[in-house]
Design a protein around this motif. Structure first.
Motif, mmCIF file in Angstrom:
data_model
loop_
_atom_site.group_PDB
_atom_site.id
_atom_site.type_symbol
_atom_site.label_atom_id
_atom_site.label_comp_id
_atom_site.label_asym_id
_atom_site.label_seq_id
_atom_site.Cartn_x
_atom_site.Cartn_y
_atom_site.Cartn_z
ATOM 1 N N SER A 472 -8.061 47.642 -19.747
ATOM 2 C CA SER A 472 -7.888 46.295 -20.284
ATOM 3 C C SER A 472 -7.763 45.275 -19.143
ATOM 4 O O SER A 472 -8.395 44.212 -19.169
ATOM 5 C CB SER A 472 -6.644 46.298 -21.172
ATOM 6 N N GLU A 473 -6.974 45.628 -18.112
ATOM 7 C CA GLU A 473 -6.822 44.710 -16.967
ATOM 8 C C GLU A 473 -8.148 44.472 -16.244
ATOM 9 O O GLU A 473 -8.351 43.435 -15.635
ATOM 10 C CB GLU A 473 -5.823 45.302 -15.942
ATOM 11 N N HIS A 474 -9.040 45.454 -16.318
ATOM 12 C CA HIS A 474 -10.336 45.308 -15.638
ATOM 13 C C HIS A 474 -11.451 44.897 -16.603
ATOM 14 O O HIS A 474 -12.634 45.084 -16.321
ATOM 15 C CB HIS A 474 -10.691 46.603 -14.901
ATOM 16 N N HIS A 475 -11.046 44.338 -17.756
ATOM 17 C CA HIS A 475 -11.990 43.765 -18.729
ATOM 18 C C HIS A 475 -13.013 44.779 -19.234
ATOM 19 O O HIS A 475 -14.204 44.475 -19.374
ATOM 20 C CB HIS A 475 -12.704 42.543 -18.128
ATOM 21 N N THR A 495 -8.631 46.664 -26.464
ATOM 22 C CA THR A 495 -9.992 46.119 -26.343
ATOM 23 C C THR A 495 -10.270 45.028 -27.383
ATOM 24 O O THR A 495 -10.895 44.025 -27.085
ATOM 25 C CB THR A 495 -11.047 47.254 -26.477
#
Ligand code: FAD
Ligand code: MLT
Ligand code: ZN
Length: 523
Positions: A472-475, A495
């Motif tokens: 999630s932090e890295h999209h 997500t």
């Protein structure tokens, strides 16, 4: 591929594969160890049975036998084993009944009955799913599509193929091969998975790079809704803008919205010539450069670009037990496939690409398949990783999309975390055997697999939600192609936004108000 000997010397590539070419099976099968898989309800006690669902009675079995013939209603414990356990041997339900309809009408009658009686149902294809979605959690009835396995029609001008949902992917593709066409999806489980299961998961596989997602190639579906309504949209049209494209909802719905009984799909002409190069690279940066260069130089003939790290190949060596295509080990490997219609043109392009990627130092070593057998062998060193990952006894699978630049860092982060927790090692004292990374890098899709000697809560807690938070932090997305199933049911929020989840729930309530279809999974 025919590369002349002079050119080979220029590439520095070994093209003689005879040392690793015993006949290798292309299709991994499921192997059963003696070990008993614990019941999902015991491994995950926080999931409780919904008491609104009826328990199956002998009257219900009698009704099912009226709809189907006796032989298509399985109730013997030994017959149920395969259907209750998932491919990873991680999840086990305790269904008492498997139903094997042969027609859409029978599926409709079964669902109508189950909906009225509030009997929960798990639709099941080849049971090769990797997120615990295809097996019951408690005592849900299993609706297997295995007997719905007829090819309905094929139009050899348009390439439109209509078939029952239970046709095995490899059989569908073999049928098409005889007509000069190809199924626009290929994956390691092709010998067992069903086309309906593929659509239900929106499977991606090895050639999404070339043929795109099923959301594009599926032209129509036949679906039976929870109340037994048959929705026939087996269209043959590439373009149809009459209102909502409702079939899209069922693609990737993982058996939660309806049972897919028929698929209409657009199939491309089968490429006449295929080449495979298997390459060794020094770094993940080199893998990315190699991909850019492959797109630029191979252009329209590039049909697959897959990557594997050294640890994944090490497990594959132990599993395949044959000589690896490359003599030396490399931190990374890339498998490139080209497919086209003009051999000289395709060979020349691949030669130029290999030459320049060796010259500019992106590729260190490699080998190119010389015939069909070598082609299959090289593919097996990629496809076989999936099964090799289970060599220790189990595997935690994370199938994720992450922007390419960060993709491999997740493998390093997970490995580091397990090392810090002292959970990974070479002896039986450690639950984790290996952390491996491989996948469809051409699609931005990583398979992070944590190969374990046993499933333990300690390992699971070390990885979850850590992996999902990292993604999630890295999209990225917590599921690129396998879906959410049971495994990721609590993590969808990493997500999807709150409002997206709300819409998903609204649709579920609309199509399946009693919630009988594949309960306890992601919705
Ligand atoms: P199942 O496992 O039986 O079911 C999967 C889900 O779909 C379940 O939720 C089930 O309820 C539902 N379902 C099944 N059939 C129907 C139906 N007719 N109607 C409604 N719902 C249904 N996946 C990829 O995307 N890419 C890969 O490269 C890939 N490689 C794999 C390699 C191996 C060795 C294995 C074991 C699995 C792999 N998978 C891959 C995972 C899996 O998604 C695919 O194997 C396949 O798409 C699942 O099809 P199936 O028929 O086995 O479905
Ligand atoms: C594959 O691409 O081989 C599978 O999707 C990965 C897996 O088994 O995790
Ligand atoms: Zn995959």
């Amino acid at each position: 591929m025919m590369i002349n000997p002079t050119s080979r010397a220029v590439f520095g590539l070994r093209v003689n594969l005879s040392r690793c070419l015993k006949s290798i099976p292309r299709l991994p099968s499921r192997s059963y160890s003696q070990k008993v898989v614990p019941l999902t309800k015991e491994t995950y006690p926080s999931t409780v049975r919904n008491q609104a669902f009826a328990s199956l009675s002998s009257d219900d079995i009698g009704e099912f036998k009226k709809i189907l013939s006796d032989k298509n209603v399985l109730t013997d414990a030994s017959d149920l084993e395969f259907f209750n356990e998932d491919w990873m041997r991680k999840y086990r339900g305790e269904s008492k009944c498997v139903l094997k309809p042969q027609t859409t009408e029978q599926v409709s009658q079964i669902l109508k009955y189950c909906n009225e009686k509030q009997i929960a149902v798990v639709p099941q294809g080849g049971n090769t799913g990797l997120v615990g979605g295809s097996v019951p959690v408690f005592d849900e009835v299993i609706l297997s599509l295995a007997n719905m396995n007829k090819i309905r029609s094929f139009d050899n001008v348009s390439g439109i193929f209509k078939l029952d949902a239970g046709v095995i992917l490899e059989i569908a593709d073999q049928y098409l091969a005889e007509q000069g066409y190809i199924f626009p999806l290929d994956l390691g489980a092709k010998g067992s998975c069903h086309v309906g299961g593929n659509v239900a998961c929106n499977a991606g596989g090895l050639r999404l790079l070339r043929y795109g997602s099923l959301h594009g190639s599926v032209l129509g579906l036949e679906v039976v809704l929870a109340d037994g309504t048959i929705v026939d949209s087996m269209h043959s049209l590439r373009k149809d803008n009459t209102g909502y494209d409702t079939k899209q909802l069922f693609i990737g719905s993982e058996g939660t919205l309806g049972v897919i009984t028929g698929v209409s799909i657009l199939c491309p002409a089968r490429p006449k010539f295929t080449n495979i190069a298997f390459l060794g690279l020094e770094s993940y940066e080199a893998v990315q450069h190699c991909f850019t260069q492959a797109k630029n130089e191979l252009g329209e003939i590039l049909s697959a670009f897959e990557f594997m790290d050294e640890d994944s190949q090490d497990l594959a060596r132990k599993f395949i037990k044959q000589t690896h295509p490359l003599e030396e080990s490399y931190p990374f490997y890339v498998l490139i496939e080209t497919s086209g219609s003009n051999k000289e043109h395709d060979d020349a392009k691949l030669e130029t690409f290999l030459e320049s990627s060796m010259e500019n130092g992106i590729v260190c070593d490699g080998t190119v398949a010389q015939d069909e057998a070598q082609l299959k062998t090289l593919w097996y060193w990629r496809e076989g990783v999936s099964e090799a990952s289970t060599i220790g006894g189990g595997v935690y699978k994370y199938d994720v999309s992450i922007p390419l630049k960060d993709l491999y860092s997740l493998v390093e982060a997970a490995r580091e975390r397990l090392e810090e927790a002292n959970l990974i090692g070479e002896t039986d004292d450690f639950p984790v055997l290996r952390v491996i990374g491989y996948g469809h890098i051409g699609d931005g899709n990583l398979h992070l697999n944590v190969a374990v000697r046993r499933y333990t809560k300690e390992v699971e807690k070390c990885l979850e939600p850590f992996v999902y938070e990292w993604i999630s932090e890295h999209h990225g997305s917590i599921s690129a192609e396998h879906g959410l199933g049971f495994q990721k049911k609590n993590y969808i929020g990493y997500t999807k936004t709150e409002n997206e989840i709300k819409v998903i729930k609204q649709l579920k309530n609309l199509y399946d108000p009693n919630g009988i279809l594949n309960p306890y999974k992601y919705v």
